[in-house]
Motif scaffolding. Structure first.
Motif, short mmCIF file in Angstrom:
data_model
loop_
_atom_site.label_atom_id
_atom_site.label_comp_id
_atom_site.label_asym_id
_atom_site.label_seq_id
_atom_site.Cartn_x
_atom_site.Cartn_y
_atom_site.Cartn_z
N LEU A 159 -0.96 11.30 0.57
CA LEU A 159 -1.07 11.27 2.51
C LEU A 159 -2.37 11.07 2.84
CD1 LEU A 159 0.03 13.32 4.74
CD2 LEU A 159 -1.18 15.11 3.98
N ASP A 160 -2.04 9.96 3.71
CA ASP A 160 -2.77 9.17 4.31
C ASP A 160 -2.74 9.15 6.11
OD1 ASP A 160 -1.15 7.33 5.12
OD2 ASP A 160 -1.57 5.74 4.28
N PHE A 161 -2.21 10.01 6.44
CA PHE A 161 -2.09 10.50 7.70
C PHE A 161 -1.92 9.41 9.00
CE2 PHE A 161 -4.54 13.98 5.81
CZ PHE A 161 -3.74 15.23 6.27
N GLY A 162 -0.69 8.50 8.48
CA GLY A 162 -0.84 7.08 8.41
C GLY A 162 -1.49 5.58 8.60
N ALA A 163 -2.68 6.12 7.65
CA ALA A 163 -3.64 4.77 7.48
C ALA A 163 -2.82 3.70 6.73
CB ALA A 163 -4.87 4.83 6.37
N THR A 164 -1.67 3.66 6.36
CA THR A 164 -1.34 2.99 5.75
C THR A 164 -0.41 2.24 6.48
OG1 THR A 164 -1.08 3.55 3.57
CG2 THR A 164 0.24 1.74 4.00
N SER A 165 0.93 3.08 7.51
CA SER A 165 1.40 2.29 8.88
C SER A 165 0.64 1.58 9.27
CB SER A 165 2.39 3.53 8.66
OG SER A 165 1.64 4.15 9.41
N GLY A 203 0.63 -1.32 -0.08
CA GLY A 203 -0.35 -0.04 0.35
C GLY A 203 1.15 1.52 -0.20
N TYR A 204 2.68 0.91 0.18
CA TYR A 204 3.28 2.04 0.22
C TYR A 204 3.20 2.42 -1.42
CZ TYR A 204 3.75 1.99 5.42
OH TYR A 204 3.82 1.93 6.74
N TYR A 205 3.11 2.06 -2.29
CA TYR A 205 3.85 1.96 -3.85
C TYR A 205 2.47 1.87 -4.02
CZ TYR A 205 7.52 0.09 -1.32
OH TYR A 205 9.08 -0.18 0.02
N PRO A 206 3.03 2.91 -5.21
CA PRO A 206 1.90 3.05 -6.42
C PRO A 206 1.70 1.66 -7.50
CG PRO A 206 3.80 3.73 -7.20
CD PRO A 206 4.25 3.52 -5.47
N ASP A 207 0.29 2.26 -8.21
CA ASP A 207 -0.01 1.14 -9.17
C ASP A 207 0.15 0.95 -10.55
OD1 ASP A 207 -0.78 -0.52 -6.61
OD2 ASP A 207 -3.11 0.01 -6.79
N LEU A 208 0.69 0.21 -10.90
CA LEU A 208 1.39 0.94 -12.30
C LEU A 208 0.27 0.25 -13.18
CD1 LEU A 208 2.13 2.66 -14.91
CD2 LEU A 208 3.49 0.84 -14.82
#
Length: 484
Positions: free
Chosen positions: A343-349, A303-308
């Motif tokens: 920016l997701d304010f820590g949601a992914t972490s 989830g930290y990385y983009p989808d292509l």
């Protein structure tokens, strides 16, 4: 952007983020504490354990247990859940490949000009094909497939566990029913004997040679035996109902005829390595859940990385259907799409931390399942070992009680003693025989429970021993391979 074969190869070989799965280690003892005389052994891995209940050599039991996997509704429920899990894994596998779609439309619309009031009608026809492919650069789709495959294997183990549990429960109910049949037969023999004695005492009482107290004692003994026999009747009926439900049948549609227990109690082998636990389906279920949780960590990290995504579409669009497929009406599009979160304010972490915590929980559950399995085996082993000596002592006590009852009956018939002595020794003999049957019932039930606790039988099956990354089982520590 020009996509070269080299670039495609690089994209397809994208890394998979997250930890690769390693089965958690579990410290295993070299042997079971309560397996007396245990020595180092090599299980017959090439020999399938087959139907575990065949060791009892009971044709009726064999016929009943074969129906569980076919008719039991709990088994059918978990079988459907397993098919559902397999389908979900298939869906994840398909998501690794491109998706091709189509669209065709034909519309007719009309409008009226507000100034002139003139009405116009227009037609629109279109047909196109589209394709899209999400490149699994970071392994999110592969980790999802890994997770769903492990979940499907866990569902399969859960199905095996519920099947083994139902079979074990039925076998235990069956043996208890057969022992109750023997208890009822014992009471019936006692009732017949008490009835004969009551008749003799009634005749003596009528002749004035026997007291009212003796007559009351004989009547109480007879009716007490009848009440106990009736108590076992409803117990047997309930066991019969339980067997019917395990077979997926209504109690009214099933009956188990009274019969003598014609089975062989299997002997516990001297060689029983703890490695046998690796085929327990509940342990396999817990281990596969660990694998699924491990893959879920990779999915969360991705989830930290983009989808292509590569997408392309082509088709035709025209206001006249007869010229729809002419060259000037062709339309097309081609291009990559990159999407991600800035920016997701820590949601992914937080999701990653949740996945890691879920993994740690699944590891603890797996290790607890192994410990529980070892504990159950030890419990049933000590129970069977103790019962063996207890039954031998109870058999001797029963023989002595029967001999005492025989002697006192002869003495009463010879007029040497009162009937109260006969009633006392008869009751003691009946009680001793009932205790012996109860111990034998516990022995049969514990035997079935031990086999189920070992996953089905004494011998390992090579087809059920998993590799380090899939299947059901536990990893043997180096010390566990040595004898003791």
């Amino acid at each position: 952007m020009k996509i070269t074969p080299f670039l495609v190869a690089m994209l397809l070989a994208g890394c998979a983020v997250g930890p690769d799965y390693q089965r958690p280690s579990v410290a295993m003892p070299t042997h079971f504490k309560e397996a007396k005389g245990w020595t180092q052994a090599t299980p017959q891995d090439a020999q399938s354990k087959g139907d575990w209940w065949s060791v009892y050599h009971d044709a009726t039991l064999d016929s009943l247990l074969r129906q569980v996997s076919i008719s039991n509704q709990n088994v059918a429920n978990y079988a459907a859940q397993y098919r559902q899990a397999q389908a979900l894994a298939g869906q994840s596998r398909a998501e690794l490949l491109p998706t091709v779609g189509y669209d065709a439309s034909s519309t007719r619309s009309g409008s009226r000009a507000s100034t002139t009031g003139q009405r116009s009608v227009s037609n629109s026809h279109a047909a196109d094909l589209s394709a899209s492919w999400e490149l699994d650069l970071w392994g999110k789709l592969r980790r999802t497939l890994e997770e769903n495959n492990a979940s499907a294997e866990a569902s399969k183990a859960e199905l095996a566990n519920i099947t083994l549990s139902a079979q074990s429960e039925l076998a235990q109910d069956y043996f208890q029913t057969r022992i109750i049949d023997e208890k009822i037969a014992l009471y019936q023999r006692s009732i017949d004997a008490y009835q004969r004695y009551l008749t003799v005492i009634q005749n003596k009482y009528a002749a004035g040679s026997e007291s009212r107290a003796t007559l009351a004692q004989a009547q109480m003994q007879l009716e007490s035996a009848r009440a106990s026999a009736q108590d076992y009747q409803w117990q047997r009926a309930q066991l019969e109902h339980a067997i019917a439900l395990l077979l997926g049948r209504a109690p009214a549609d099933f009956s188990l005829p009274v019969a003598k227990l014609d089975a062989a109690l299997p002997a516990i082998p001297n060689s029983m390595p703890s490695q046998l636990l690796q085929r327990r389906p509940d342990i396999a279920y817990a281990e596969r859940n660990v694998a699924a949780a491990n893959a879920a960590v990779g999915v969360a990290i991705a989830g930290y990385y983009p989808d292509l995504t590569l997408s392309a579409s082509g088709g035709v669009s025209s206001s006249a259907i007869n010229s729809l497929f002419s060259l000037p009406n062709r339309v097309w599009s081609l291009g990559p799409e990159l999407s991600g979160t800035l920016l997701d304010f820590g949601a992914t972490s937080s999701k990653v931390e949740q996945a890691r915590a879920a993994y740690d929980a699944s590891v603890a559950s797996y290790r607890q399942a192994v410990l529980t399995g070892m504990g159950e085996v030890e419990d049933y082993l000590v129970q069977l070992n103790t019962l063996q000596g207890e039954i031998a002592s109870q058999q001797a006590a029963t023989d002595a009680a029967q001999e005492s009852a025989r002697v006192t009956r002869n003495q009463y018939d010879a007029g040497m003693i009162d009937y109260l002595d006969v009633a006392t020794t008869e009751n003691s003999s009946l009680s001793a025989q009932q205790s012996l049957l109860s111990l034998q019932s516990a022995q049969w039930v514990s035997s079935v429970a031990l086999i189920a606790a070992l996953g089905g039988g004494w011998q390992a099956d090579a087809t059920n021993v998993p590799p380090n990354t899939s299947g059901d089982g536990i990893r043997q520590s180096p010390v566990a391979a040595s004898g003791g």
